[in-house]
Scaffold this motif. Structure first.
Motif, PDB file in Angstrom:
ATOM      1  N   SER A  44       0.835  -1.206   0.000  1.00 32.31           N
ATOM      2  CA  SER A  44       0.000   0.000   0.000  1.00 32.31           C
ATOM      3  C   SER A  44       0.877   1.266   0.000  1.00 32.31           C
ATOM      4  CB  SER A  44      -0.908  -0.008   1.240  1.00 32.31           C
ATOM      5  OG  SER A  44      -1.643   1.193   1.321  1.00 32.31           O
ATOM      6  N   MET A  45       1.910   1.215   0.783  1.00 32.67           N
ATOM      7  CA  MET A  45       2.809   2.372   0.872  1.00 32.67           C
ATOM      8  C   MET A  45       3.489   2.640  -0.468  1.00 32.67           C
ATOM      9  SD  MET A  45       5.826   2.937   3.684  1.00 32.67           S
ATOM     10  CE  MET A  45       4.720   2.395   4.988  1.00 32.67           C
ATOM     11  N   GLU A  59       2.267   2.110  -3.394  1.00 32.79           N
ATOM     12  CA  GLU A  59       1.306   2.663  -4.331  1.00 32.79           C
ATOM     13  C   GLU A  59       1.139   4.176  -4.115  1.00 32.79           C
ATOM     14  OE1 GLU A  59      -3.407   2.053  -5.621  1.00 32.79           O
ATOM     15  OE2 GLU A  59      -2.452   0.729  -4.153  1.00 32.79           O
ATOM     16  N   ARG A  60       1.103   4.625  -2.837  1.00 28.98           N
ATOM     17  CA  ARG A  60       0.956   6.048  -2.542  1.00 28.98           C
ATOM     18  C   ARG A  60       2.208   6.830  -3.002  1.00 28.98           C
ATOM     19  NH1 ARG A  60      -1.072   4.031   2.354  1.00 28.98           N
ATOM     20  NH2 ARG A  60       0.804   4.700   3.467  1.00 28.98           N
ATOM     21  N   THR A  85       1.992   7.519  -6.784  1.00 29.02           N
ATOM     22  CA  THR A  85       1.009   8.558  -7.144  1.00 29.02           C
ATOM     23  C   THR A  85       1.603   9.951  -6.936  1.00 29.02           C
ATOM     24  OG1 THR A  85      -0.821   7.089  -6.534  1.00 29.02           O
ATOM     25  CG2 THR A  85      -1.294   9.468  -6.669  1.00 29.02           C
ATOM     26  N   LEU A  86       2.286  10.139  -5.779  1.00 29.83           N
ATOM     27  CA  LEU A  86       2.886  11.452  -5.488  1.00 29.83           C
ATOM     28  C   LEU A  86       3.983  11.802  -6.502  1.00 29.83           C
ATOM     29  CD1 LEU A  86       3.107  11.604  -1.587  1.00 29.83           C
ATOM     30  CD2 LEU A  86       1.848  13.141  -3.087  1.00 29.83           C
TER      31      LEU A  86
END
Length: 935
Positions: A334-335, A337-338, A341-342
């Motif tokens: 999950s980390m 993926e974020r 995006t940034l």
């Protein structure tokens, strides 16, 4: 060689330029040079020799620094000009020594360098303006040698028998006569051979000594064992070598060989023992190695068991840590993926930052332009005011500068008058300075003249005392009815007495030198005073002319006062004029400046006004662009999560660090568990291997085995050390034996060579024991001397009426001194030989004259083919009686013959009645020598 004309200038006692026309004497016969002592008779001979060879005829007068005449005028050049004929051709040589003369320009003295020029005959064989010349000293010397065929030493023995040289040849010892003959007959090469033989003999002595020393040094280095049978013999050989008393060198070599044989046998025996010891050590090393291997295996097995027991408890915690790290994998996904995006949104932040930067630039540009606009508006107003003021100032200046030229003309007139006044003042001052210098130079000359007169009078008085002293010395030896050695008289009614105040020869020479120095100083001061007087009188005339032009008829003092007063008044007037001119020049410069500056200021104003208009338009455009940028920034902020790119990147870095930490935790747990499991498996396998290796292994006592091995090794090393000592002794003794053999072989040849070189050196240097001390050079010179004596006896027997004959002494008085060139006289009236020193004064002169003429004949024969048409004989005739004088004159007349001139110097008045040709030399009332010829 026959001199035909001699010109002497400021040379010796000849202060003026003196011409001696020797052609008046003819080409043969006798002529007499007569005059008082010191008049300059011998100087004629010195001048001829100096012209030819650069040196005087007598060694006692051979100092070029003394050639300059003390009484000569400063401008008279010191030189000798000789014309002579050789082989029908005419030559001329002009030579001057180095001396001090007055400077041609300015004050003081300068050095006249020595110079010489030889003029060779022209095509007709005579001297003419086209005669070729040689000027370098070396070239002239070589040319003179080539022309007449002899050097100066030979010339003075052949052509000039100088004053004092008669007795020198007659009464000299072997050593003194050897030096004379060495110069004349060039026998120095035999002397060089003697020295070379002596040097080689000494070198052979040194070589023999070095060889023996080397061999004895080698003996001192020989060694043998304390138990050797040759130890005592070796000690004896070393003692003899230390005392340099070794006689049996072959015995020494045999002794060394015996020691070498002993050591060679000992070396073989020790080598056998070393081989046996080495085998024993090898077996002990093998057993000790096996025991050490078994012990090492047991130690390794124990270490593996201990480590395995320590590691096994840590396996369970490591497995649990790995399972916990693996359970966090969904959180890591999950980390990631974020973060992605940034990162994808970062380019939008770049656009935001770009518009923000552009907005800031626009704001800055607007602020800057508004500031410049305000400043330029103020500059427009200021420039308008400046132009108004400048226009007003220009109109006030009007026609400035009209008076300037009138002021300059007045100032130039005063300036010209001031220059004339300064010139007068400077000239009067220079005249005063020159007057003072003239008075100082005059006083210095008077003082120097007084010093010279005082020293000169002292010298004349002491010279007379010295000459009287010489007469007194001779007077003490006079015996009534026996002839005087000077005048020949047998009656002596008024003998001269010795003076207690008479100076020595050295004191007189020193005083003579002081007279010369004082005269030189007086001449220098006289020249300086004359020069100062001329400058003073020349300046005085120039000053008087200048004063009359400026002030009319007046004295120098009146001119000085009038000039000072007028100069001060003119100086004040010129100062006022200069100030007025400066003011006019400043106003003129200001007007020119304004005429140029006002148009420039108007152009500057127009430019400022255009700039203000452009800046107002620029500010309007910048405000519109700023409004557009701010609208775009608001739109981008509405779409993005963070205020800036930096904040977005900080969030990405924080999330990436957390993700990396979680991954490292999993990797570390997995690696530690894998490492522990691998080590456990390795230790279990090593235990099984070591246990299998120890099955059936025996037990060993390692300490006891090591002690036995160390004891055996110590014994082995002791044998090796003993062998090294023997080996080193063998090497050293072999080298010494080889060196002794080579040195002794060379020594034998050196001793044989030394014997014959030493004998040859002793023979050449007159050093043979029990033999006469006659050197090789002396032996060669004796052959010349025998011919000289033979030639001399032809005249001596005639001059002594057959009573005497010269004989060369064959043997020395003892074998300790050098001999071979000593003279005796054979008295035929008694039939006995005696020393030449026993001859009377008149007999000694006749013997000396005969020997000198014999020497001249032999030297001329030795030189080979030279042609000398003139001969000179100086003094000695005063000691002869009537008969002896007649015989001497007849002998010299026969010597002259039909083709030779013989000149005689003498005080004897009787000779003036016997010789028709006479050169009279006399000093005038100013003590300057003059020459007249009577022929």
């Amino acid at each position: 060689m026959r001199p035909t004309k001699l010109i002497i200038s400021a040379f010796g006692p000849y202060a003026d330029r003196t011409l001696i026309d020797l052609e008046k004497l003819g080409t043969s016969g006798l002529y007499l040079i007569s005059g008082d002592t010191g008049a300059g008779k011998t100087t004629i001979f010195d001048a001829i020799t100096y012209a030819l060879f650069g040196r005087a005829s007598g060694d006692s007068r051979d100092d070029a620094k003394l050639f300059r005449c003390l009484n000569a005028k400063p401008e008279t050049k010191t030189e000798v000009d000789l014309t002579f004929v050789y082989a029908g051709k005419e030559y001329r040589i002009v030579r001057n020594p180095e001396y001090m003369r007055p400077k041609a320009r300015g004050e003081g003295f300068t050095k006249e360098s020595a110079s010489v020029t030889l003029y060779k005959p022209d095509a007709s064989g005579r001297q003419s303006p086209t005669s070729p010349s040689v000027s370098k000293e070396k070239d002239v010397a070589a040319a003179v040698q080539e022309i007449i065929g002899i050097d100066r030493d030979q010339f003075t023995k052949i052509a000039m028998i100088a004053q004092g040289d008669f007795m020198k040849v007659l009464l000299s010892s072997t050593d003194e006569r050897k030096k004379i003959f060495r110069k004349i007959f060039k026998t120095d090469k035999f002397n060089a051979l003697q020295d070379e033989l002596k040097k080689r003999a000494s070198e052979m002595d040194r070589q023999c000594s070095d060889s023996e020393s080397t061999a004895c040094t080698m003996i001192a280095q020989l060694q043998c064992s304390e138990e050797s049978a040759q130890a005592q013999n070796l000690e004896q050989a070393k003692n003899l070598a230390a005392a340099r008393q070794v006689a049996d060198w072959q015995g020494v070599c045999d002794l060394v060989q015996a020691i070498l044989d002993e050591d060679s046998l000992s070396f073989k025996n020790v080598q056998a023992e070393l081989d046996e010891s080495a085998k024993k050590l090898a077996g002990m090393d093998k057993e000790l190695g096996r025991a050490q291997n078994i012990q090492n295996t047991r130690d390794a097995l124990k270490k593996a068991n201990d480590e395995l027991e320590k590691i096994l408890p840590s396996l369970v915690p490591l497995k649990e840590a790995k399972a916990a790290a693996e359970s966090k994998q969904p959180e890591r996904d999950s980390m990631q993926e974020r973060i992605t995006t940034l990162k994808n949104s970062l380019p939008e932040y770049d656009k935001l930052e770009s518009f923000r930067g552009e907005a800031l630039k626009k704001e800055s540009a607007i602020q800057k332009t508004e500031t410049e606009l305000q400043r330029n508006r103020q500059s427009v107003e200021n420039t308008k005011a400046v132009i108004t003021n400048l226009d007003k100032e220009l109109s006030e200046l009007g026609d400035v500068g009209a008076k300037k030229q009138e002021l300059i003309a007045q100032n130039d007139k005063f300036k010209a008058r001031q220059d004339d006044l300064v010139k007068v003042g400077k000239s009067v001052k220079e005249l005063s300075t020159l007057g003072e210098k003239f008075e100082e130079a005059k006083e210095a000359y008077l003082a120097a003249d007084g010093d010279y007169q005082k020293i000169s009078d002292d010298y004349e008085a002491k010279n007379r005392a010295f000459l009287n002293e010489q007469a007194g010395i001779i007077a003490e030896t006079l015996v009534e009815n026996e002839p005087c050695p000077v005048c020949g008289s047998t009656h002596h009614p008024h003998k001269a007495c010795k003076s207690v105040e008479a100076p020595s020869q050295a004191e007189l020479e020193q005083l003579k030198k002081a007279v010369s120095e004082a005269e030189t100083k007086r001449n220098e001061k006289n020249a300086a005073a004359s020069q100062a007087k001329g400058k003073f009188e020349e300046k005085q005339l120039a000053v008087q002319t200048l004063v009359q032009e400026l002030f009319g008829e007046c004295t120098l003092e009146e001119a000085r006062e009038r000039g000072n007063t007028e100069y001060a008044e003119n100086r004040d007037k010129m100062a006022a004029l200069t100030s007025d001119i400066s003011k006019e020049e400043e106003r003129e410069k200001r007007k020119a400046f304004l005429e140029k500056n006002i148009p420039e200021k108007r152009a500057e104003l127009e430019k400022l006004q255009l700039t203000v208009t452009d800046q107002e338009k620029e500010i309007s455009g910048l405000n519109a662009e700023l409004t557009s940028c701010r609208n775009t920034i608001r739109e981008l902020l509405d779409k993005l999560a963070f205020e800036s790119k930096a904040a977005a990147e900080a969030q990405v870095r924080e999330m990436q660090a957390a993700l990396d930490s979680s991954k490292r935790e999993l990797e570390t747990a997995t690696a530690k568990l894998t490492e522990c499991e691998t080590r456990v498996n390795e230790l279990k396998a090593r235990k099984d291997t070591l246990a299998s290796q120890l099955e059936g292994a025996p037990e060993f006592d390692l300490v006891a085995l090591q002690a036995s091995r160390d004891q055996a090794a110590e014994a082995h090393n002791a044998l090796a050390h003993s062998q090294n000592i023997i080996s080193a002794r063998l090497v050293g003794n072999k080298s010494a034996l080889e060196q002794i053999g080579k040195t002794v072989g060379a020594l034998g040849e050196q001793l044989r060579r030394r014997a014959w070189i030493r004998n040859l050196s002793d023979t050449a240097n007159g050093g043979l024991s029990g033999q006469g001390k006659v050197m090789l050079e002396t032996y060669v010179q004796a052959s010349y001397f025998d011919r000289i004596v033979s030639r001399a006896n032809i005249r001596f027997r005639l001059l002594s009426n057959g009573q005497y004959e010269l004989v060369r002494r064959k043997d020395a008085a003892n074998n300790r001194s050098q001999s071979g060139l000593d003279l005796n006289v054979l008295d035929h009236s008694s039939g006995k030989e005696r020393e030449v020193k026993t001859l009377s004064g008149g007999e000694s002169f006749l013997a000396s004259l005969s020997l000198a003429l014999g020497l001249a004949d032999e030297v001329q024969s030795y030189a080979g083919g030279i042609q000398l048409d003139t001969m000179f004989v100086d003094e000695g005739f005063g000691s002869l009686d009537e008969e002896a004088l007649k015989n001497a004159i007849n002998t010299l007349q026969n010597l002259a013959g039909d083709n030779r001139l013989v000149g005689i110097i003498s005080h004897v008045n009787e000779l003036e009645h016997r010789i028709e040709k006479i050169i009279h030399v006399k000093k005038d009332e100013n003590k300057i020598s003059r020459v007249t010829i009577e022929a």
